[in-house]
Write a protein that holds these residues in place. Structure first.
Motif, mmCIF file in Angstrom:
data_model
loop_
_atom_site.group_PDB
_atom_site.id
_atom_site.type_symbol
_atom_site.label_atom_id
_atom_site.label_comp_id
_atom_site.label_asym_id
_atom_site.label_seq_id
_atom_site.Cartn_x
_atom_site.Cartn_y
_atom_site.Cartn_z
ATOM 1 N N LEU A 1 -2.413 -2.189 -6.221
ATOM 2 C CA LEU A 1 -3.794 -2.305 -5.771
ATOM 3 C C LEU A 1 -4.373 -3.662 -6.164
ATOM 4 O O LEU A 1 -5.042 -4.310 -5.353
ATOM 5 C CB LEU A 1 -4.649 -1.172 -6.349
ATOM 6 C CG LEU A 1 -6.122 -1.175 -5.954
ATOM 7 C CD1 LEU A 1 -6.277 -1.034 -4.446
ATOM 8 C CD2 LEU A 1 -6.864 -0.066 -6.679
ATOM 9 N N ALA B 1 -6.577 2.661 -2.803
ATOM 10 C CA ALA B 1 -7.630 3.024 -3.754
ATOM 11 C C ALA B 1 -7.961 4.516 -3.636
ATOM 12 O O ALA B 1 -8.158 5.200 -4.651
ATOM 13 C CB ALA B 1 -8.874 2.178 -3.515
ATOM 14 N N ARG C 1 -1.627 0.963 -9.630
ATOM 15 C CA ARG C 1 -2.791 0.098 -9.851
ATOM 16 C C ARG C 1 -2.403 -1.376 -9.776
ATOM 17 O O ARG C 1 -3.207 -2.205 -9.360
ATOM 18 C CB ARG C 1 -3.442 0.422 -11.193
ATOM 19 C CG ARG C 1 -4.242 1.699 -11.151
ATOM 20 C CD ARG C 1 -5.118 1.858 -12.393
ATOM 21 N NE ARG C 1 -5.903 3.074 -12.255
ATOM 22 C CZ ARG C 1 -5.713 4.180 -12.958
ATOM 23 N NH1 ARG C 1 -4.780 4.225 -13.876
ATOM 24 N NH2 ARG C 1 -6.479 5.240 -12.754
ATOM 25 N N THR D 1 -5.985 -1.749 1.259
ATOM 26 C CA THR D 1 -6.609 -1.659 -0.062
ATOM 27 C C THR D 1 -7.397 -0.360 -0.183
ATOM 28 O O THR D 1 -7.303 0.342 -1.200
ATOM 29 C CB THR D 1 -7.532 -2.871 -0.304
ATOM 30 O OG1 THR D 1 -6.782 -4.064 -0.159
ATOM 31 C CG2 THR D 1 -8.140 -2.837 -1.688
ATOM 32 N N ALA D 2 -8.151 -0.028 0.843
ATOM 33 C CA ALA D 2 -8.951 1.205 0.813
ATOM 34 C C ALA D 2 -8.058 2.440 0.741
ATOM 35 O O ALA D 2 -8.356 3.387 0.004
ATOM 36 C CB ALA D 2 -9.848 1.265 2.041
ATOM 37 N N SER E 1 0.825 -1.204 0.000
ATOM 38 C CA SER E 1 0.000 0.000 0.000
ATOM 39 C C SER E 1 0.862 1.258 0.000
ATOM 40 O O SER E 1 0.604 2.199 -0.757
ATOM 41 C CB SER E 1 -0.922 -0.011 1.216
ATOM 42 O OG SER E 1 -1.689 1.158 1.262
ATOM 43 N N GLY F 1 -8.633 -8.708 -0.625
ATOM 44 C CA GLY F 1 -9.900 -8.194 -1.127
ATOM 45 C C GLY F 1 -10.055 -6.704 -0.843
ATOM 46 O O GLY F 1 -9.099 -6.005 -0.546
ATOM 47 N N ASP F 2 -11.282 -6.234 -0.927
ATOM 48 C CA ASP F 2 -11.561 -4.814 -0.710
ATOM 49 C C ASP F 2 -11.833 -4.489 0.757
ATOM 50 O O ASP F 2 -12.083 -3.345 1.103
ATOM 51 C CB ASP F 2 -12.765 -4.383 -1.550
ATOM 52 C CG ASP F 2 -12.439 -4.392 -3.036
ATOM 53 O OD1 ASP F 2 -11.289 -4.094 -3.385
ATOM 54 O OD2 ASP F 2 -13.346 -4.694 -3.835
ATOM 55 N N ARG F 3 -11.792 -5.480 1.618
ATOM 56 C CA ARG F 3 -12.175 -5.271 3.011
ATOM 57 C C ARG F 3 -11.035 -4.788 3.917
ATOM 58 O O ARG F 3 -11.283 -4.346 5.018
ATOM 59 C CB ARG F 3 -12.782 -6.547 3.583
ATOM 60 C CG ARG F 3 -11.798 -7.684 3.730
ATOM 61 C CD ARG F 3 -12.447 -8.961 4.261
ATOM 62 N NE ARG F 3 -11.472 -9.994 4.445
ATOM 63 C CZ ARG F 3 -10.996 -10.779 3.490
ATOM 64 N NH1 ARG F 3 -11.415 -10.627 2.261
ATOM 65 N NH2 ARG F 3 -10.090 -11.703 3.751
ATOM 66 N N GLN G 1 -5.760 -6.452 -3.611
ATOM 67 C CA GLN G 1 -7.108 -6.998 -3.732
ATOM 68 C C GLN G 1 -7.080 -8.520 -3.846
ATOM 69 O O GLN G 1 -7.965 -9.194 -3.337
ATOM 70 C CB GLN G 1 -7.835 -6.386 -4.932
ATOM 71 C CG GLN G 1 -8.217 -4.946 -4.698
ATOM 72 C CD GLN G 1 -8.739 -4.260 -5.948
ATOM 73 O OE1 GLN G 1 -8.358 -4.603 -7.065
ATOM 74 N NE2 GLN G 1 -9.606 -3.268 -5.746
#
Length: 168
Positions: A123, A141, A120, A137-138, A104, A131-133, A127
């Protein structure tokens, strides 16, 4: 008797691989941990050079501690040295290829430097791992959505070239 030598070789290989698996559990030297804590306090106080000094001292005491590279990278980013931060993140990723904070952080530094496409890729890797959780990742993004930072121009950068004319 003919199986004794291959069995001994197999036992030696298993013993070595078992000990390599145990080697990933690194315990940070307490002196290095104290220097890292001091460096974090310096970062919080805005004393970037003192923070870098503390982190580098911690790294000399405990060169196997991956989190120290992450702290050095964060200090470099705050100092506006994204290239140096990327180097520290990559050193951390060499040691721990799936380190979420390093992936990150490197991605955010790449965005700040203008390399959005490479960010990207980080990212996508994040992911695929969590994942997006997950928070990393957040964060990445959001940094990609924000885009690269605008460069600040100095007065010297926008000054026209001096033209010398001859007067008659």
């Amino acid at each position: 008797m003919r199986y004794a030598v291959p069995a001994a070789a197999l036992a030696a290989v298993l013993a070595v691989t078992a000990s390599v698996g145990q080697g990933n559990d690194h315990v940070t030297d307490p002196r290095a941990a104290a220097l890292v804590a001091q460096g974090r306090a310096n970062l919080a106080a805005g004393e970037l050079e003192k923070a870098v000094d503390a982190f580098e001292a911690a790294l000399t005491i405990d060169p196997a501690a991956t989190p120290i590279f992450l702290n050095l990278a964060e200090a470099a980013r705050l100092n506006g040295l994204q290239g140096k931060a990327i180097r520290y993140y990559r050193l951390a990723l060499e040691r721990e290829p799936d380190n979420l904070a390093a992936l990150s952080g490197e991605g955010a530094a790449l965005v700040e430097k203008g390399a959005v496409e490479k960010a990207r890729r980080n990212l996508a890797k994040l992911q695929s791992i969590c994942g997006d959780r997950c928070a990393e990742t957040a964060e990445l993004a959001a940094a990609i959505a924000k885009g690269p930072q605008q460069r600040v121009l100095t007065a010297e950068a926008v000054m026209p070239d001096a033209v010398v004319t001859q007067q008659n």
